[in-house]
Design a protein around this motif. Structure first.
Motif, mmCIF file in Angstrom:
data_model
loop_
_atom_site.group_PDB
_atom_site.id
_atom_site.type_symbol
_atom_site.label_atom_id
_atom_site.label_comp_id
_atom_site.label_asym_id
_atom_site.label_seq_id
_atom_site.Cartn_x
_atom_site.Cartn_y
_atom_site.Cartn_z
ATOM 1 N N TRP A 229 -4.439 -3.758 11.618
ATOM 2 C CA TRP A 229 -5.658 -4.440 11.213
ATOM 3 C C TRP A 229 -6.486 -4.782 12.440
ATOM 4 C CZ3 TRP A 229 -7.224 -9.669 11.964
ATOM 5 C CH2 TRP A 229 -8.275 -10.104 11.144
ATOM 6 N N PHE B 13 0.222 -6.192 9.207
ATOM 7 C CA PHE B 13 0.895 -5.160 8.437
ATOM 8 C C PHE B 13 2.357 -5.047 8.852
ATOM 9 C CE2 PHE B 13 -2.168 -2.929 5.866
ATOM 10 C CZ PHE B 13 -3.391 -3.168 6.471
ATOM 11 N N TYR C 167 3.447 0.386 2.930
ATOM 12 C CA TYR C 167 3.193 -0.667 3.911
ATOM 13 C C TYR C 167 3.010 -1.994 3.199
ATOM 14 C CZ TYR C 167 2.223 3.055 7.279
ATOM 15 O OH TYR C 167 2.322 4.147 8.101
ATOM 16 N N TRP D 286 -11.008 1.790 0.286
ATOM 17 C CA TRP D 286 -10.874 2.341 1.632
ATOM 18 C C TRP D 286 -11.796 3.542 1.794
ATOM 19 C CZ3 TRP D 286 -6.563 1.027 5.064
ATOM 20 C CH2 TRP D 286 -5.694 0.063 4.538
ATOM 21 N N GLY D 287 -12.295 3.718 3.015
ATOM 22 C CA GLY D 287 -12.935 4.967 3.356
ATOM 23 C C GLY D 287 -11.886 6.044 3.548
ATOM 24 N N GLN D 288 -12.322 7.262 3.770
ATOM 25 C CA GLN D 288 -11.385 8.366 3.948
ATOM 26 C C GLN D 288 -10.756 8.365 5.330
ATOM 27 O OE1 GLN D 288 -13.955 11.746 3.232
ATOM 28 N NE2 GLN D 288 -14.511 11.930 5.382
ATOM 29 N N LYS E 245 1.797 6.912 13.386
ATOM 30 C CA LYS E 245 2.245 5.513 13.446
ATOM 31 C C LYS E 245 1.717 4.707 12.256
ATOM 32 C CE LYS E 245 2.819 5.453 18.457
ATOM 33 N NZ LYS E 245 2.545 4.701 19.723
ATOM 34 N N GLY E 246 1.950 3.415 12.292
ATOM 35 C CA GLY E 246 1.589 2.550 11.180
ATOM 36 C C GLY E 246 0.169 2.013 11.259
ATOM 37 N N LEU E 247 -0.154 1.191 10.276
ATOM 38 C CA LEU E 247 -1.490 0.613 10.159
ATOM 39 C C LEU E 247 -1.630 -0.616 11.052
ATOM 40 C CD1 LEU E 247 -1.670 0.760 6.261
ATOM 41 C CD2 LEU E 247 -2.826 2.310 7.855
ATOM 42 N N PRO F 161 -8.220 -11.701 2.467
ATOM 43 C CA PRO F 161 -8.362 -10.651 3.494
ATOM 44 C C PRO F 161 -7.263 -9.593 3.462
ATOM 45 C CG PRO F 161 -8.737 -12.822 4.434
ATOM 46 C CD PRO F 161 -8.191 -13.052 3.059
ATOM 47 N N SER F 162 -6.124 -9.912 2.828
ATOM 48 C CA SER F 162 -5.027 -8.948 2.806
ATOM 49 C C SER F 162 -5.003 -8.115 1.520
ATOM 50 C CB SER F 162 -3.681 -9.669 2.966
ATOM 51 O OG SER F 162 -3.512 -10.656 1.957
ATOM 52 N N SER F 163 -5.929 -8.323 0.613
ATOM 53 C CA SER F 163 -6.010 -7.536 -0.627
ATOM 54 C C SER F 163 -7.113 -6.509 -0.478
ATOM 55 C CB SER F 163 -6.266 -8.456 -1.832
ATOM 56 O OG SER F 163 -5.219 -9.377 -1.994
ATOM 57 N N ILE F 164 -6.771 -5.366 0.073
ATOM 58 C CA ILE F 164 -7.748 -4.350 0.473
ATOM 59 C C ILE F 164 -7.820 -3.304 -0.623
ATOM 60 C CG2 ILE F 164 -8.390 -2.705 2.268
ATOM 61 C CD1 ILE F 164 -6.481 -4.464 4.126
ATOM 62 N N ASP F 165 -8.885 -3.384 -1.422
ATOM 63 C CA ASP F 165 -8.915 -2.588 -2.653
ATOM 64 C C ASP F 165 -9.687 -1.276 -2.544
ATOM 65 O OD1 ASP F 165 -11.289 -4.676 -4.569
ATOM 66 O OD2 ASP F 165 -11.346 -3.919 -2.500
ATOM 67 N N TYR G 270 0.834 -1.193 0.000
ATOM 68 C CA TYR G 270 0.000 0.000 0.000
ATOM 69 C C TYR G 270 0.874 1.251 0.000
ATOM 70 C CZ TYR G 270 -3.398 -3.487 1.101
ATOM 71 O OH TYR G 270 -4.181 -4.616 1.029
ATOM 72 N N CYS H 93 1.678 -6.044 3.744
ATOM 73 C CA CYS H 93 0.572 -6.673 4.473
ATOM 74 C C CYS H 93 0.520 -8.125 4.045
ATOM 75 C CB CYS H 93 -0.720 -5.946 4.111
ATOM 76 S SG CYS H 93 -2.228 -6.642 4.793
ATOM 77 N N TYR I 299 -10.220 3.417 9.717
ATOM 78 C CA TYR I 299 -10.628 3.244 8.322
ATOM 79 C C TYR I 299 -11.542 2.027 8.194
ATOM 80 C CZ TYR I 299 -6.591 6.172 6.970
ATOM 81 O OH TYR I 299 -5.672 7.191 6.802
ATOM 82 N N GLN J 197 -5.052 3.576 12.534
ATOM 83 C CA GLN J 197 -3.704 4.138 12.440
ATOM 84 C C GLN J 197 -3.547 5.225 13.490
ATOM 85 O OE1 GLN J 197 -2.690 6.037 8.644
ATOM 86 N NE2 GLN J 197 -0.578 5.326 8.887
ATOM 87 N N LEU K 85 -4.026 0.512 -2.636
ATOM 88 C CA LEU K 85 -3.473 -0.791 -2.994
ATOM 89 C C LEU K 85 -2.603 -0.675 -4.250
ATOM 90 C CD1 LEU K 85 -3.470 -3.911 -2.521
ATOM 91 C CD2 LEU K 85 -5.488 -4.006 -4.021
ATOM 92 N N ILE L 255 -9.565 -1.045 9.954
ATOM 93 C CA ILE L 255 -8.130 -0.839 10.159
ATOM 94 C C ILE L 255 -7.961 0.490 10.870
ATOM 95 C CG2 ILE L 255 -5.955 -0.366 8.927
ATOM 96 C CD1 ILE L 255 -7.276 -2.204 6.655
#
Lengths: 108, 120
Positions: B49, A99, A89, B110-112, B45-47, B104-108, A38, A91, B96, B41, A48, B39
């Protein structure tokens, strides 16, 4: 589950290629071909760039490529451009989802 | 084009429950092989899940949050929701909602994102 390990920062000059590594274990990166990458700009939602290890979603530049060797996945950006400066990132699926800590890419 | 929009309080008191809703447009939460995902953040810092609810209704949560998290879906409103109880300042983050596709790891999509601050 532990976070995947990424370098905190990488840098490169315009036109160069850079590679960001993502190290996991035999329970996540090494076990499943389900690593995604990402790109995130400050204040924005992630986007993505790579899924299932090496596949690019429609609309993502072919300058971005993904690969894996053992427990380490990699994102390579070729022909570096100023607009590539962002956080990246990795994942992975691991029964749950984990992540990496993120890598800040600076274009010099 | 699928769009996701988070909504909910921006400020929650310690020990209380954080509740967020994600409204999905351009697609149905009850169709397809999709994982409706949360998800977060923390600032700077980082993301992280949090978990997902699969289109079939099954759920999967981050083990570190599992005892405090519930994700549910309301198909009549085409929404899914997050409840996180017993919050502390460590739960302050941008939250988010997102859609993962096929795996589950292919997140295409996202909300804002929405910032939730835990403070008295």
């Amino acid at each position: 589950q532990s976070a995947l390990t990424q370098p905190a920062s990488v840098s490169g000059s315009p036109g160069q290629s850079i590679t960001i590594s993502c190290t996991g274990t035999s329970s996540d990166v090494g076990r499943y071909n389900l690593v995604s990458w990402y790109q995130q700009y400050p204040g924005k939602a992630p986007k993505l760039m790579i899924y299932e290890g090496s596949k690019r979603p429609s609309g993502v530049s072919n300058r971005f490529s993904g690969s894996k060797s053992g427990n380490t996945a990699s994102l390579t950006i070729s022909g570096l451009q100023a607009e590539d400066e962002a956080d990246y990132y990795c994942c992975s699926y691991a029964g749950t989802v984990v992540f990496g800590g993120g890598t800040k890419l600076t274009v010099l | 084009q699928v769009q996701l929009q988070e909504s909910g309080p921006g400020l929650v008191k310690p020990s209380e429950t954080l509740s967020l809703t994600c409204t999905v447009s351009g697609g149905s939460v009850s169709s397809g092989s999709y994982y409706w995902t949360w998800i977060r953040q923390p600032p700077g810092k980082g993301l992280e899940w949090i978990g997902y609810i699969y289109y079939s209704g099954s759920t999967n949560y981050n083990p570190s949050l599992k005892s405090r998290v519930t994700i549910s879906v309301d198909t009549s409103k085409n929404q899914f929701s997050l409840n996180l109880n017993s919050v502390t300042a460590a739960d302050t983050a941008v939250y988010y909602c997102a859609r993962a596709n096929v795996s589950p790891s292919s997140i295409d999509y996202w909300g804002q994102g929405t910032l939730v601050t835990v403070s008295s």
